[in-house]
Design a protein around this motif. Sequence first.
Motif, PDB file in Angstrom:
ATOM      1  N   THR A   1      -4.808  14.632   0.540  1.00  0.00           N
ATOM      2  CA  THR A   1      -5.459  14.482   1.843  1.00  0.00           C
ATOM      3  C   THR A   1      -6.229  13.166   1.910  1.00  0.00           C
ATOM      4  O   THR A   1      -6.119  12.422   2.883  1.00  0.00           O
ATOM      5  CB  THR A   1      -6.424  15.657   2.108  1.00  0.00           C
ATOM      6  N   ALA A   2      -6.992  12.890   0.885  1.00  0.00           N
ATOM      7  CA  ALA A   2      -7.751  11.636   0.852  1.00  0.00           C
ATOM      8  C   ALA A   2      -6.808  10.443   0.839  1.00  0.00           C
ATOM      9  O   ALA A   2      -7.060   9.440   1.508  1.00  0.00           O
ATOM     10  CB  ALA A   2      -8.662  11.606  -0.369  1.00  0.00           C
ATOM     11  N   LEU A   3      -5.729  10.553   0.101  1.00  0.00           N
ATOM     12  CA  LEU A   3      -4.765   9.461   0.019  1.00  0.00           C
ATOM     13  C   LEU A   3      -4.115   9.192   1.374  1.00  0.00           C
ATOM     14  O   LEU A   3      -3.856   8.034   1.722  1.00  0.00           O
ATOM     15  CB  LEU A   3      -3.690   9.776  -1.030  1.00  0.00           C
ATOM     16  N   SER A   4      -3.870  10.237   2.127  1.00  0.00           N
ATOM     17  CA  SER A   4      -3.273  10.038   3.450  1.00  0.00           C
ATOM     18  C   SER A   4      -4.195   9.213   4.340  1.00  0.00           C
ATOM     19  O   SER A   4      -3.728   8.452   5.187  1.00  0.00           O
ATOM     20  CB  SER A   4      -2.934  11.371   4.107  1.00  0.00           C
ATOM     21  N   TRP A   5      -5.504   9.320   4.119  1.00  0.00           N
ATOM     22  CA  TRP A   5      -6.445   8.525   4.909  1.00  0.00           C
ATOM     23  C   TRP A   5      -6.394   7.047   4.565  1.00  0.00           C
ATOM     24  O   TRP A   5      -6.755   6.203   5.397  1.00  0.00           O
ATOM     25  CB  TRP A   5      -7.860   9.075   4.780  1.00  0.00           C
ATOM     26  N   VAL A   6      -5.939   6.704   3.372  1.00  0.00           N
ATOM     27  CA  VAL A   6      -5.796   5.285   3.014  1.00  0.00           C
ATOM     28  C   VAL A   6      -4.796   4.622   3.950  1.00  0.00           C
ATOM     29  O   VAL A   6      -5.015   3.513   4.440  1.00  0.00           O
ATOM     30  CB  VAL A   6      -5.380   5.122   1.532  1.00  0.00           C
ATOM     31  N   SER A   7      -3.704   5.299   4.240  1.00  0.00           N
ATOM     32  CA  SER A   7      -2.711   4.773   5.180  1.00  0.00           C
ATOM     33  C   SER A   7      -3.120   5.016   6.624  1.00  0.00           C
ATOM     34  O   SER A   7      -2.999   4.133   7.472  1.00  0.00           O
ATOM     35  CB  SER A   7      -1.347   5.414   4.934  1.00  0.00           C
ATOM     36  N   ASN A   8      -3.581   6.214   6.903  1.00  0.00           N
ATOM     37  CA  ASN A   8      -3.895   6.581   8.286  1.00  0.00           C
ATOM     38  C   ASN A   8      -5.067   5.797   8.863  1.00  0.00           C
ATOM     39  O   ASN A   8      -5.083   5.505  10.058  1.00  0.00           O
ATOM     40  CB  ASN A   8      -4.170   8.075   8.393  1.00  0.00           C
ATOM     41  N   ALA A   9      -6.042   5.471   8.049  1.00  0.00           N
ATOM     42  CA  ALA A   9      -7.193   4.712   8.548  1.00  0.00           C
ATOM     43  C   ALA A   9      -6.734   3.377   9.112  1.00  0.00           C
ATOM     44  O   ALA A   9      -7.187   2.945  10.185  1.00  0.00           O
ATOM     45  CB  ALA A   9      -8.214   4.495   7.427  1.00  0.00           C
TER      46      ALA A   9
ATOM     47  N   VAL B   1       0.699   6.080  -5.247  1.00  0.00           N
ATOM     48  CA  VAL B   1       0.565   6.884  -6.470  1.00  0.00           C
ATOM     49  C   VAL B   1      -0.455   6.232  -7.402  1.00  0.00           C
ATOM     50  O   VAL B   1      -1.338   6.907  -7.952  1.00  0.00           O
ATOM     51  CB  VAL B   1       1.936   7.048  -7.168  1.00  0.00           C
ATOM     52  N   LYS B   2      -0.361   4.941  -7.556  1.00  0.00           N
ATOM     53  CA  LYS B   2      -1.297   4.205  -8.414  1.00  0.00           C
ATOM     54  C   LYS B   2      -2.717   4.248  -7.840  1.00  0.00           C
ATOM     55  O   LYS B   2      -3.688   4.448  -8.566  1.00  0.00           O
ATOM     56  CB  LYS B   2      -0.816   2.759  -8.572  1.00  0.00           C
ATOM     57  N   ILE B   3      -2.825   4.080  -6.534  1.00  0.00           N
ATOM     58  CA  ILE B   3      -4.139   4.136  -5.881  1.00  0.00           C
ATOM     59  C   ILE B   3      -4.771   5.509  -6.087  1.00  0.00           C
ATOM     60  O   ILE B   3      -5.949   5.614  -6.442  1.00  0.00           O
ATOM     61  CB  ILE B   3      -4.013   3.815  -4.375  1.00  0.00           C
ATOM     62  N   ALA B   4      -3.977   6.552  -5.890  1.00  0.00           N
ATOM     63  CA  ALA B   4      -4.476   7.921  -6.063  1.00  0.00           C
ATOM     64  C   ALA B   4      -4.953   8.152  -7.488  1.00  0.00           C
ATOM     65  O   ALA B   4      -6.004   8.754  -7.715  1.00  0.00           O
ATOM     66  CB  ALA B   4      -3.398   8.937  -5.694  1.00  0.00           C
ATOM     67  N   ALA B   5      -4.186   7.655  -8.454  1.00  0.00           N
ATOM     68  CA  ALA B   5      -4.559   7.844  -9.857  1.00  0.00           C
ATOM     69  C   ALA B   5      -5.836   7.075 -10.207  1.00  0.00           C
ATOM     70  O   ALA B   5      -6.721   7.610 -10.875  1.00  0.00           O
ATOM     71  CB  ALA B   5      -3.410   7.404 -10.764  1.00  0.00           C
ATOM     72  N   GLU B   6      -5.928   5.838  -9.742  1.00  0.00           N
ATOM     73  CA  GLU B   6      -7.088   4.999 -10.066  1.00  0.00           C
ATOM     74  C   GLU B   6      -8.382   5.530  -9.455  1.00  0.00           C
ATOM     75  O   GLU B   6      -9.435   5.446 -10.065  1.00  0.00           O
ATOM     76  CB  GLU B   6      -6.854   3.565  -9.582  1.00  0.00           C
ATOM     77  N   LEU B   7      -8.283   6.058  -8.236  1.00  0.00           N
ATOM     78  CA  LEU B   7      -9.486   6.491  -7.530  1.00  0.00           C
ATOM     79  C   LEU B   7      -9.655   8.005  -7.508  1.00  0.00           C
ATOM     80  O   LEU B   7     -10.556   8.512  -6.838  1.00  0.00           O
ATOM     81  CB  LEU B   7      -9.465   5.944  -6.096  1.00  0.00           C
TER      82      LEU B   7
ATOM     83  N   ALA C   1     -12.121  -2.015  -3.863  1.00  0.00           N
ATOM     84  CA  ALA C   1     -12.559  -0.644  -3.588  1.00  0.00           C
ATOM     85  C   ALA C   1     -12.566   0.193  -4.856  1.00  0.00           C
ATOM     86  O   ALA C   1     -11.641   0.153  -5.654  1.00  0.00           O
ATOM     87  CB  ALA C   1     -11.657  -0.005  -2.544  1.00  0.00           C
ATOM     88  N   GLY C   2     -13.635   0.968  -5.000  1.00  0.00           N
ATOM     89  CA  GLY C   2     -13.767   1.815  -6.172  1.00  0.00           C
ATOM     90  C   GLY C   2     -13.931   3.284  -5.849  1.00  0.00           C
ATOM     91  O   GLY C   2     -14.148   4.096  -6.743  1.00  0.00           O
TER      92      GLY C   2
ATOM     93  N   ILE D   1       0.843  -1.204   0.000  1.00  0.00           N
ATOM     94  CA  ILE D   1       0.000   0.000   0.000  1.00  0.00           C
ATOM     95  C   ILE D   1       0.874   1.248   0.000  1.00  0.00           C
ATOM     96  O   ILE D   1       0.615   2.205  -0.732  1.00  0.00           O
ATOM     97  CB  ILE D   1      -0.958   0.015   1.215  1.00  0.00           C
ATOM     98  N   PHE D   2       1.930   1.243   0.811  1.00  0.00           N
ATOM     99  CA  PHE D   2       2.818   2.402   0.910  1.00  0.00           C
ATOM    100  C   PHE D   2       3.422   2.752  -0.446  1.00  0.00           C
ATOM    101  O   PHE D   2       3.432   3.911  -0.849  1.00  0.00           O
ATOM    102  CB  PHE D   2       3.914   2.128   1.948  1.00  0.00           C
TER     103      PHE D   2
END
Length: 160
Positions: A43-51, A32-38, A93-94, A27-28
């Motif tokens: 800020t939202a991307l930081s929640w993917v790790s922080n959650a 970049v790929k996750i951010a691009a796909e979704l 996840a979409g 995930i770490f």
Amino acid sequence: MRKENKGIILAIILISYFMILLDNSIIFTGTVKIAAELNLSQTALSWVSNAYSLTFGGLLLLGGSIGDIIGRKRIFSIGLLIFAVGSLLVGLAGSMMSIVLARVFQGIGSAILAPTSLALLMDSFSGKERTRAIVAYGATSGIGASIGLVIGGLFASLMS
């Protein structure tokens, strides 16, 4: 306990711990790929790790305590199931909300798995066997994190 059973117990513990570490490293490096796909903002991307991190850290002591109260083997199995389902949900996840909620679910599973896996290791081994099992557990940590970074990097570069 027979030696074959101890080998199986150690393998299950190490594989589950390896999965936790591998997942976080992937995930770490795949952010970049996750951010691009979704279409996620920083800020939202930081929640993917922080959650995940907040849930894992916040529930770690509770996960260990529940294992002590209800039974480590049973809780370990439940944690493994929660983590596996969470991993599947992350892959499916979409949207920002769905991946963040899936990461929270994974964090719950990890908060159960991490302390119960170490407790099961301590319960199952003694003497020199325990020392070897703890060394294997520690080595798994470094190997899982390292391999996860490599795999995450490959996914990010090959799929970008």
